[in-house]
Design a protein around this motif. Structure first.
Motif, PDB file in Angstrom:
ATOM      1  N   LEU A  84       0.835  -1.209   0.000  1.00 35.81           N
ATOM      2  CA  LEU A  84       0.000   0.000   0.000  1.00 35.81           C
ATOM      3  C   LEU A  84       0.865   1.253   0.000  1.00 35.81           C
ATOM      4  CD1 LEU A  84      -2.697  -1.106   2.591  1.00 35.81           C
ATOM      5  CD2 LEU A  84      -3.032  -0.748   0.131  1.00 35.81           C
ATOM      6  N   PRO A  85       0.389   2.322  -0.657  1.00 35.36           N
ATOM      7  CA  PRO A  85       1.122   3.580  -0.630  1.00 35.36           C
ATOM      8  C   PRO A  85       1.079   4.201   0.758  1.00 35.36           C
ATOM      9  CG  PRO A  85      -0.976   3.880  -1.743  1.00 35.36           C
ATOM     10  CD  PRO A  85      -0.856   2.411  -1.438  1.00 35.36           C
ATOM     11  N   CYS A  86       2.083   5.017   1.037  1.00 38.33           N
ATOM     12  CA  CYS A  86       2.221   5.631   2.355  1.00 38.33           C
ATOM     13  C   CYS A  86       2.171   7.153   2.275  1.00 38.33           C
ATOM     14  CB  CYS A  86       3.555   5.235   2.986  1.00 38.33           C
ATOM     15  SG  CYS A  86       3.751   3.455   3.200  1.00 38.33           S
ATOM     16  N   ALA A  87       1.595   7.718   3.305  1.00 37.61           N
ATOM     17  CA  ALA A  87       1.645   9.164   3.522  1.00 37.61           C
ATOM     18  C   ALA A  87       2.374   9.386   4.839  1.00 37.61           C
ATOM     19  CB  ALA A  87       0.238   9.745   3.584  1.00 37.61           C
ATOM     20  N   PHE A  88       3.110  10.466   4.899  1.00 39.31           N
ATOM     21  CA  PHE A  88       3.869  10.822   6.094  1.00 39.31           C
ATOM     22  C   PHE A  88       3.239  12.090   6.650  1.00 39.31           C
ATOM     23  CE2 PHE A  88       6.732   8.917   2.893  1.00 39.31           C
ATOM     24  CZ  PHE A  88       6.889   7.683   3.493  1.00 39.31           C
ATOM     25  N   VAL A  89       2.639  11.980   7.827  1.00 43.67           N
ATOM     26  CA  VAL A  89       1.820  13.060   8.373  1.00 43.67           C
ATOM     27  C   VAL A  89       2.609  13.860   9.399  1.00 43.67           C
ATOM     28  CG1 VAL A  89      -0.356  13.612   9.512  1.00 43.67           C
ATOM     29  CG2 VAL A  89      -0.219  11.613   7.998  1.00 43.67           C
ATOM     30  N   ARG A  90       2.748  15.144   9.104  1.00 38.88           N
ATOM     31  CA  ARG A  90       3.447  16.065  10.012  1.00 38.88           C
ATOM     32  C   ARG A  90       2.512  16.526  11.119  1.00 38.88           C
ATOM     33  NH1 ARG A  90       7.965  18.109   7.538  1.00 38.88           N
ATOM     34  NH2 ARG A  90       8.145  17.720   5.305  1.00 38.88           N
ATOM     35  N   CYS A  99       4.563  22.823   1.429  1.00 42.95           N
ATOM     36  CA  CYS A  99       3.696  23.333   2.506  1.00 42.95           C
ATOM     37  C   CYS A  99       2.574  22.343   2.851  1.00 42.95           C
ATOM     38  CB  CYS A  99       3.104  24.694   2.137  1.00 42.95           C
ATOM     39  SG  CYS A  99       4.343  25.959   1.826  1.00 42.95           S
ATOM     40  N   ARG A 100       2.851  21.069   2.712  1.00 46.83           N
ATOM     41  CA  ARG A 100       1.839  20.048   2.938  1.00 46.83           C
ATOM     42  C   ARG A 100       1.910  19.490   4.358  1.00 46.83           C
ATOM     43  NH1 ARG A 100       0.375  16.626  -2.103  1.00 46.83           N
ATOM     44  NH2 ARG A 100      -0.177  15.264  -0.389  1.00 46.83           N
ATOM     45  N   LEU A 101       0.760  19.082   4.849  1.00 47.09           N
ATOM     46  CA  LEU A 101       0.669  18.398   6.144  1.00 47.09           C
ATOM     47  C   LEU A 101       0.931  16.904   5.951  1.00 47.09           C
ATOM     48  CD1 LEU A 101      -0.288  18.720   9.193  1.00 47.09           C
ATOM     49  CD2 LEU A 101      -2.391  17.672   8.350  1.00 47.09           C
ATOM     50  N   ALA A 102       0.414  16.333   4.875  1.00 53.38           N
ATOM     51  CA  ALA A 102       0.603  14.913   4.565  1.00 53.38           C
ATOM     52  C   ALA A 102       1.422  14.804   3.288  1.00 53.38           C
ATOM     53  CB  ALA A 102      -0.737  14.211   4.415  1.00 53.38           C
ATOM     54  N   GLU A 103       2.613  14.278   3.412  1.00 56.79           N
ATOM     55  CA  GLU A 103       3.516  14.110   2.269  1.00 56.79           C
ATOM     56  C   GLU A 103       3.376  12.694   1.728  1.00 56.79           C
ATOM     57  OE1 GLU A 103       5.284  16.540   1.083  1.00 56.79           O
ATOM     58  OE2 GLU A 103       5.634  17.927   2.728  1.00 56.79           O
ATOM     59  N   GLY A 104       3.728  12.514   0.469  1.00 61.36           N
ATOM     60  CA  GLY A 104       3.681  11.180  -0.122  1.00 61.36           C
ATOM     61  C   GLY A 104       2.355  10.932  -0.804  1.00 61.36           C
ATOM     62  N   ALA A 105       1.735   9.797  -0.491  1.00 64.50           N
ATOM     63  CA  ALA A 105       0.480   9.409  -1.142  1.00 64.50           C
ATOM     64  C   ALA A 105      -0.627  10.422  -0.873  1.00 64.50           C
ATOM     65  CB  ALA A 105       0.047   8.029  -0.658  1.00 64.50           C
ATOM     66  N   GLU A 106      -1.487  10.608  -1.849  1.00 56.87           N
ATOM     67  CA  GLU A 106      -2.656  11.480  -1.711  1.00 56.87           C
ATOM     68  C   GLU A 106      -3.654  10.810  -0.770  1.00 56.87           C
ATOM     69  OE1 GLU A 106      -4.820  14.508  -1.626  1.00 56.87           O
ATOM     70  OE2 GLU A 106      -3.139  14.646  -3.035  1.00 56.87           O
ATOM     71  N   VAL A 107      -4.249  11.593   0.141  1.00 58.23           N
ATOM     72  CA  VAL A 107      -5.191  11.036   1.115  1.00 58.23           C
ATOM     73  C   VAL A 107      -6.640  11.425   0.837  1.00 58.23           C
ATOM     74  CG1 VAL A 107      -3.439  10.864   2.927  1.00 58.23           C
ATOM     75  CG2 VAL A 107      -4.860  12.942   2.768  1.00 58.23           C
ATOM     76  N   ALA A 108      -6.869  12.480   0.076  1.00 52.39           N
ATOM     77  CA  ALA A 108      -8.235  12.951  -0.177  1.00 52.39           C
ATOM     78  C   ALA A 108      -9.066  11.873  -0.858  1.00 52.39           C
ATOM     79  CB  ALA A 108      -8.221  14.218  -1.034  1.00 52.39           C
ATOM     80  N   ARG A 109     -10.287  11.670  -0.341  1.00 58.60           N
ATOM     81  CA  ARG A 109     -11.253  10.720  -0.891  1.00 58.60           C
ATOM     82  C   ARG A 109     -10.739   9.284  -0.876  1.00 58.60           C
ATOM     83  NH1 ARG A 109     -10.708  15.010  -3.627  1.00 58.60           N
ATOM     84  NH2 ARG A 109      -9.572  14.097  -5.342  1.00 58.60           N
ATOM     85  N   ARG A 110      -9.861   8.971   0.070  1.00 59.64           N
ATOM     86  CA  ARG A 110      -9.324   7.616   0.183  1.00 59.64           C
ATOM     87  C   ARG A 110      -9.488   7.114   1.614  1.00 59.64           C
ATOM     88  NH1 ARG A 110      -3.692   7.408  -2.928  1.00 59.64           N
ATOM     89  NH2 ARG A 110      -4.352   5.335  -3.548  1.00 59.64           N
TER      90      ARG A 110
END
Length: 178
Positions: A84-90, A99-110
């Motif tokens: 699974l893809p990963c997001a890294f949450v600051r 300037c993102r809070l969640a880097e990596g995989a897109e989280v919207a609508r998932r």
């Protein structure tokens, strides 16, 4: 020979259990501490932890979201085992670059599964889940390596988040005496 949860708990305890006086994120004082960085810094142990966590990932999960900082190595290892893809949450969006809070995989609508190392009060998961939901993520569960059994699961449930854990603090204590 396959590694059992007791074997894994014993290895984590040996690698990361400290005694003394420790102030936890929640403000509570503890006389024992599971130093997550010690088990996260051991690539063989971290890989075994992730292998054991992979079956706990709920069906339908689309993104694994690791929380800064301890959840990042865990989510990376878990991503290797699940594909699974990963997001890294600051904790806060950085003020430069993307300037993102969640880097990596897109989280919207998932459908996003929050990944943390150790849960005590659940406070950071509550905060980060609110941020992820504001970004459009569907977050219903969180998965951790160790649940300290100090109210985190209840706090998360109040926010509509089910806590799944590989091990509890009691599992680690029991493994230490066996």
């Amino acid at each position: 020979m396959p590694v059992t949860n007791s074997d894994l708990a014993r290895r984590i305890h040996a690698a990361s259990h400290l005694t003394g006086q420790f102030t936890l994120r929640s403000g509570r004082i503890a006389t024992e501490y599971f130093d997550k960085y010690r088990f996260e810094a051991d690539p063989v142990l971290l890989d075994e932890i992730a292998r054991r966590m992979a079956p706990l990932v709920p069906s339908g999960t689309q993104v694994l979201a690791g929380l800064e900082m301890g959840g990042i190595p865990v989510v990376t290892a878990l991503g290797r085992h699940t594909g699974l893809p990963c997001a890294f949450v600051r904790k806060q969006a950085k003020p430069y670059g993307t300037c993102r809070l969640a880097e990596g995989a897109e989280v919207a609508r998932r459908k996003v599964l929050v990944i943390e190392d150790v849960v005590t009060s659940g406070g950071q998961i509550v905060l980060s889940t609110a941020d992820l939901r504001n970004l459009g993520a569907q977050v219903d569960e969180a998965l951790c390596v160790i649940d300290r059994d100090q109210g985190g699961a209840e706090a998360l449930k109040a926010e509509g988040i089910s806590l799944l854990s590989l091990l509890s603090a009691e599992d680690l204590r029991a493994a230490a005496v066996s």
